[in-house]
Design an enzyme around this catalytic site. Structure first.
Site, PDB file in Angstrom:
ATOM      1  N   HIS A 103     -12.838  -3.443   3.383  1.00  0.00           N
ATOM      2  CA  HIS A 103     -11.384  -3.563   3.508  1.00  0.00           C
ATOM      3  C   HIS A 103     -10.876  -3.170   4.885  1.00  0.00           C
ATOM      4  O   HIS A 103     -10.300  -3.983   5.591  1.00  0.00           O
ATOM      5  CB  HIS A 103     -10.719  -2.698   2.420  1.00  0.00           C
ATOM      6  N   GLU A 127       0.823  -1.220   0.000  1.00  0.00           N
ATOM      7  CA  GLU A 127       0.000   0.000   0.000  1.00  0.00           C
ATOM      8  C   GLU A 127       0.852   1.264   0.000  1.00  0.00           C
ATOM      9  O   GLU A 127       0.385   2.344   0.373  1.00  0.00           O
ATOM     10  CB  GLU A 127      -0.930   0.008   1.217  1.00  0.00           C
TER      11      GLU A 127
END
Length: 221
Positions: free
Chosen positions: A158, A77
């Site tokens: 998520h 990420e």
């Protein structure tokens, strides 16, 4: 004021990851933490068990994402973290978790409404970023949009992201967001939650400013 050394920055990120794991917001390798100083960003490495994160598990990258220091590849990420820093010069830390209540809310709601005045510390209603596959530019862009004017956002199906002017503040905001999501869950189980109106929220902000709410004060003699 001098900037933290890379080693200090890495140690701070590792300590924050362990703190969040101890609080139940990070489980196993799910989630990531970063902090920046100048043109350097320290971020948890990919595949790290965050509850046991050490300085050696944190990688330092440039603002372009090039590895400067560390043995591990940075989190998948990374684009999300770097994008947030590009958007917000005042942000010095980013925390991404799969905290249970925040993730549950992100699987159901399009926005977390303001039930409690403490949520105003995050900027008001917490937006839910549109779903996109983890580690993609699409997800990073969606989260960056949801964070506009806010210190936290939820990520559909998520997890969550919290930011702060310091690493400590980003952790504090992540913990607050999880508490607020747990509050919404419990209130919804009892009935339809009462949402604070815009007028009520504005009044809270006014009183907080007048009373310098949340700061330590000496007892008047």
């Amino acid at each position: 004021m001098s900037l933290p050394r890379a080693g200090d920055l890495r140690a701070g990120v590792a300590a924050a990851a362990r703190q969040l794991a101890e609080a139940g917001l990070l489980v196993g390798t799910a989630g990531n933490v970063s902090a920046r100083a100048g043109d350097l960003v320290a971020v948890t490495g990919t595949g790290v068990v965050l509850g046991a994160c050490t300085t050696d598990d944190v990688t330092v990258v440039s603002r372009s994402g090039a590895v400067v220091e560390g043995r591990l590849a940075p989190t998948s990420e990374l684009a999300l973290h770097l994008g947030v820093y590009d958007d917000s010069p005042h942000v010095a830390a980013v925390v991404h978790t799969h905290a249970p209540f925040a993730t549950a809310v992100a699987c159901v709601l399009d926005e977390l409404p303001v039930l409690h005045y403490q949520q105003l510390a995050l900027g008001g209603e917490v937006r839910v970023a549109s779903y996109a596959t983890f580690g993609t530019d699409a997800l990073a862009a969606s989260v960056r949009t949801a964070l506009e004017g806010r210190s936290a956002a939820l990520m559909a199906n998520h997890g969550s992201v919290a930011v702060g002017a310091t690493l400590e503040k980003a952790v504090e905001n992540a913990v607050l967001l999880e508490w607020l999501c747990q509050l919404h869950h419990r209130a919804s189980a009892l009935g339809t939650p009462r949402v604070l109106t815009a007028e009520q929220q504005a009044d809270v902000i006014r009183v907080a400013i007048e009373r310098d709410y949340g700061t330590t004060k000496e007892n008047p003699q």
